[in-house]
Scaffold this active site. Structure first.
Site, mmCIF file in Angstrom:
data_model
loop_
_atom_site.group_PDB
_atom_site.id
_atom_site.type_symbol
_atom_site.label_atom_id
_atom_site.label_comp_id
_atom_site.label_asym_id
_atom_site.label_seq_id
_atom_site.Cartn_x
_atom_site.Cartn_y
_atom_site.Cartn_z
ATOM 1 C CB SER A 206 -8.312 8.734 3.128
ATOM 2 O OG SER A 206 -7.078 9.048 3.695
ATOM 3 C CG ASP A 334 -4.486 3.547 7.911
ATOM 4 O OD1 ASP A 334 -3.526 4.227 7.496
ATOM 5 O OD2 ASP A 334 -5.615 3.577 7.396
ATOM 6 C CG HIS A 363 -4.139 4.954 4.149
ATOM 7 N ND1 HIS A 363 -4.962 5.369 5.177
ATOM 8 C CD2 HIS A 363 -4.369 5.802 3.118
ATOM 9 C CE1 HIS A 363 -5.648 6.436 4.792
ATOM 10 N NE2 HIS A 363 -5.313 6.717 3.543
#
Length: 413
Positions: A206, A334, A363
């Site tokens: 991320s 996502d 995610h």
């Protein structure tokens, strides 16, 4: 907007993480005897695989000829999968030894090493630096799963906790950002100087992935890393910010904002006397990540506006300058790192890059593969196949890098 960490989601939901027995999960997922296989060197059609590094790297990825089968029910909705993985995925037990580094600007960052590895592993064992997502740290389940898998293959692993994350100390009125690379450089310098005969690699998730790719691009040919992996990278923060403020994504925005505000309030005294464009009252009571970045982050790092910060901190711009092997894995659904932000064209023409896009995954979810639903994510074996291949072909050589930081404290955590 920035990438998320599971730890940020906990306060938003009224249930707690509980252990699940396997008999509570549908058994229909185990169909290994009848799954459709592509040939050994061709990715399965369920996976979208592109990149200038395809010829070099694909043969090393042993599992990509199998279909991506999301776990029944869990993997059908990106939000459910994201939350399921956050709360119900088992977290392996890991005992850390913490090392606090004082940076050149008198800031502090925390490196968490695994207790006993300094005695167990030879000094030339490959070293893997892990960069968690926004507000995340060494206790996150996705971090620990990959750490355990890497250690089982003889790798030395260290988790890089950014300023204020993972209970790391904050000693100056500055946190970190999606494009601030000073701390990453100092961490790499410390690691390479301590293990001069080892190859150093990094994996980021991320926001940590965005920082890592920015680092690879900026260092380019001078990068001391032997390879890297980017997971759930938002890539284009302008696109990600727009999506982040729509529909159910507002739930993630509120969760991350609360996590950021908790870190800020813990160290609020350091920020009391800041003036100029800083808006400290609005930061302390931010209602969104964008508010937090507008009042503090973009000012700390010299950006004219929050949009200027997002635009110039997006790692999509860095891909063309990456000169070290880089594997990027994204999920098409996502909700936080939208597929529309993936720099496909740049990845296609860079001979050092390979992109894998799974049809599902949410995610930081990827509840699929042999360990689903409660074990390691689908990505972990792919990541380790890539890293093991790089280590296998890398020449053994000494390095000489001066340490950039000094050790202030080492303790077990």
């Amino acid at each position: 907007m920035a990438g998320a960490s599971y730890a940020a989601f906990y306060p938003l939901f009224p249930f707690r993480r509980i252990p699940l027995s396997s008999h509570l999960i549908p058994a229909a997922h185990n169909g290994a005897a009848t799954i459709q296989m592509a040939d050994d060197k061709t990715p399965h059609p369920s996976l979208d695989v592109i990149g200038g590094g395809s010829v070099a790297f694909l043969p090393a990825l042993k599992t990509l000829n199998r279909p991506y089968n999301p776990f029944p029910l869990v993997g059908q909705n990106p939000h459910f999968e994201t939350i399921f993985a956050s709360f119900l995925r088992v977290t392996p037990y890991v005992r850390y030894k913490r090392e606090c580094i004082r940076t050149k600007d008198s800031g502090s960052i925390a490196l968490d090493w695994v207790v006993g590895d300094s005695r167990r592993l030879p000094p030339d064992s490959p070293v893997l630096i892990l960069l968690p997502g926004l507000t995340g740290g060494s206790e996150d389940s996705y971090v620990k799963h990959l750490l355990v898998k890497a250690r089982s293959k003889g790798w030395r692993v260290v988790v890089f906790n950014s300023r204020g994350c993972g209970d790391s100390p904050v000693t100056t009125p500055q946190f970190y950002s999606a494009s601030f690379l000073g701390d990453m450089r100092e961490v790499v310098a410390v690691v390479t100087s301590r293990y001069p005969n080892a190859h150093i690699y990094a994996v980021g998730w991320s926001l940590g992935a965005n920082i890592l790719v920015n680092y690879l691009g900026e260092e380019s040919l001078a990068c001391p890393l032997a390879g890297a992996v980017s997971l759930c990278n938002p890539f284009d923060l302008v696109i990600a910010d727009k999506d982040f403020r729509k529909g159910f994504n507002i739930v993630y925005d509120k969760a991350l904002t609360r996590a950021l505000c908790r870190i800020f309030q813990k160290h609020a005294l350091l920020f009391e006397e800041l003036d100029g464009e800083y808006d400290i009252p609005s930061v302390a009571n931010a209602k969104s990540v964008r508010d937090f970045d507008q009042g503090l982050t973009r000012v700390s790092f010299g950006f004219k506006s929050v949009d200027d910060y997002y635009s110039n901190s997006s790692s999509s711009h860095a891909i063309s300058d990456v000169c070290r092997p880089l594997l990027c894995i994204q999920a098409a659904n996502d909700p936080i790192a939208p597929a529309s932000g993936i720099p496909r064209d740049a990845i296609k023409v860079n001979p050092n890059c390979l992109l894998i896009v799974t049809p599902k995954g949410g995610h930081l979810g990827w509840v699929a593969g042999s360990e689903a639903p409660l074990g390691a994510p689908w990505t972990d074996p792919v990541v380790m196949d890539f890293l093991e291949y790089l280590e296998g072909v890398a020449p053994k050589s000494s390095r000489s890098v001066s340490p950039a930081g000094s050790v202030h404290d080492v303790k077990e955590v």
